[in-house]
Motif scaffolding. Structure first.
Motif, PDB file in Angstrom:
ATOM      1  N   GLY B  29     -31.167  16.318   7.820  1.00 17.08           N
ATOM      2  CA  GLY B  29     -30.180  16.031   6.772  1.00 17.08           C
ATOM      3  C   GLY B  29     -30.226  17.041   5.638  1.00 17.08           C
ATOM      4  O   GLY B  29     -29.359  17.055   4.770  1.00 17.08           O
ATOM      5  N   THR B  58     -26.789  16.651  12.218  1.00 14.36           N
ATOM      6  CA  THR B  58     -27.013  16.088  10.883  1.00 14.36           C
ATOM      7  C   THR B  58     -25.845  16.301   9.921  1.00 14.36           C
ATOM      8  O   THR B  58     -25.871  15.765   8.807  1.00 14.36           O
ATOM      9  CB  THR B  58     -28.278  16.711  10.237  1.00 14.36           C
ATOM     10  N   ILE B  60     -24.877  19.170   8.548  1.00 16.73           N
ATOM     11  CA  ILE B  60     -25.205  20.207   7.560  1.00 16.73           C
ATOM     12  C   ILE B  60     -24.458  21.510   7.865  1.00 16.73           C
ATOM     13  O   ILE B  60     -24.359  21.923   9.009  1.00 16.73           O
ATOM     14  CB  ILE B  60     -26.734  20.505   7.619  1.00 16.73           C
ATOM     15  N   TYR B 204     -25.044  10.650   5.251  1.00 14.01           N
ATOM     16  CA  TYR B 204     -26.436  10.876   5.641  1.00 14.01           C
ATOM     17  C   TYR B 204     -26.987  12.182   5.075  1.00 14.01           C
ATOM     18  O   TYR B 204     -28.167  12.291   4.745  1.00 14.01           O
ATOM     19  CB  TYR B 204     -26.527  10.894   7.172  1.00 14.01           C
ATOM     20  N   THR B 205     -26.083  13.158   4.932  1.00 12.66           N
ATOM     21  CA  THR B 205     -26.481  14.549   4.725  1.00 12.66           C
ATOM     22  C   THR B 205     -26.602  14.904   3.240  1.00 12.66           C
ATOM     23  O   THR B 205     -25.887  14.344   2.413  1.00 12.66           O
ATOM     24  CB  THR B 205     -25.383  15.450   5.362  1.00 12.66           C
TER      25      THR B 205
END
Lengths: 279, 279
Positions: B29, B58, B60, B204-205
């Motif tokens: 993350g 993730t 990103i 989440y990231t």
């Protein structure tokens, strides 16, 4: 074992991947024989051999079944066959031939657009792969096989799905034609081209090992192959010039995939017309 | 440098190809920062670094331009970037970012069926490749480049021609849309999903490095992602479950390629409907 440009490529692969590799070459136009393989394997110096089933640079089909009989005597030899231009046009029974890894591609006798490879491999090849610590990633057949088995036929990285759908369709078509009919059609097309070649030129290849998917013809009349091909293309046909050093000295007529006997007759008629060939 | 499953794969490639390789991992993350790269490169122990631009496990997007500024200080470092899921959706200027090898694939932000890879490489990468004696065959970019240059854009082995035709068409479509418009559309789709995610779940990231092509959302409501996806599929939509260890803990909404803002709005409306989400 090499009998032309495409079997040379196996050797190149070994060398460029830092694998100790030797090459056994036969004269261009000749085949790899079981005797040669026996002689080489009896030295006990090798782990794996590669044979190109159908060498399209010279029009040779190597006797993979008879070679398999020799390989069978040597327990620890992995037998790899390149069937790129034969699979789907010439019968290959990998188990009967004791072939451990048989690779092919979709764009030749299977008659699809290029872009996907197919291979079979034996349990013996799997067990051997388990002993090789550095197998790369993209071509690690063992990792791919384990992934497919454990993940319900998914792949470790996204495959060419459109090719898979096309192949699924084409395999149905092939089964509809019937495997034996398909192989027979390739033989009939080959016979047509061979007869024509003998009448007007000369077959370049050792006649004991002629390919059913492609014929290489010696340019005994000294025609300009390039010009002939240009004129053919204007009429919607295409043949291939000789490969590498054999350019203009030979030319190649392919008779594979979805081509029919009628297509080949039409092609030959047009060549006769352009070159003003008469019997 | 690794920030997830796809950047881990670079490491695996090094190891499985018997290349001395280290891995620098950040927490899932989080992003790879220029400071981390500087710290690693200042040891003088490395020849080549790999960074995944957009890590789809993730969500990103790593700062490849700022990392490039660091790489620039180290003359003899080859900088490789995986742009598989970003190229065509997020602007990448390989020269400005000092990227030596940038690889991508056609099935993500370029919006084509899978099956072909694309790459750019720098003169610095070419000169380095010339010093590497064993480069394999299939992925030998140097040999491929030399062949293409000398043989009027032919390839050393038959490429996936149907993908090339499709890419040619798609690149025309992309230029017609306009590159900046395309990147802006990706940003707009991303903003929609982020706003929705913040309203109902949690992103989440690391929010400083959010991807414009895909958003990873924390499953704060403990819904069954698998069930949600099944119900979405009945309505003609599909999202992705979390990748690997993040399965069911997160879910992923992609907003790339030829999808439009309207498509994403429709998707979110359907998720709201299925999960009975209201503001």
């Amino acid at each position: 074992f090499s009998c032309g440009s495409f079997s040379d490529r196996w050797y190149k692969m070994g060398v460029y991947n830092r694998v100790p590799t030797d090459i056994y070459k036969v004269e261009l136009g000749k085949a790899i024989t079981p005797e040669m393989v026996d002689k080489v394997l009896s030295t006990g110096e090798y782990d794996l051999i590669t044979v190109t089933h159908n060498e399209t640079s010279t029009g040779i089909t190597n006797p993979i079944e008879a070679i398999g009989e020799v390989v069978k005597k040597y327990d620890d030899i992995i037998y790899c066959v390149d069937a790129v231009s034969s699979a789907g046009g010439i019968k290959i029974e990998v188990d009967k031939c004791h072939i451990d890894i048989c690779i092919t591609s979709v764009q030749k006798s299977l008659g699809l657009p290029p872009g996907m490879s197919i291979c079979t491999f034996s349990e013996k090849a799997m067990r051997r792969a388990q002993k090789v610590p550095f197998r790369g990633v993209y071509f690690d057949l063992l990792a791919m096989y384990e992934y497919i088995i454990n993940k319900n036929h998914q792949y470790p990285s996204t495959p060419s799905l459109s090719h898979m759908f096309a192949l699924n369709f084409q395999l149905d078509q092939i089964l509809k034609e019937g495997l034996d009919n398909r192989f027979k059609r390739h033989e009939e097309m080959a016979n047509l081209v061979r007869t024509w070649a003998k009448d007007h030129f000369k077959i370049y290849t050792d006649t004991n090992y002629l390919s059913n998917t492609l014929t290489v013809i010696e340019n005994t009349k000294g025609i300009s192959v390039c010009e002939l091909n240009q004129k053919l293309q204007e009429r919607g046909f295409v043949i291939a010039n000789g490969y590498g050093d054999l350019k203009e000295k030979t030319f190649r007529i392919s008779h594979m995939g979805d081509y029919t006997v009628d297509d080949i007759e039409e092609l030959l008629k047009n060549i006769n017309d352009i070159l003003e060939l008469r019997l």
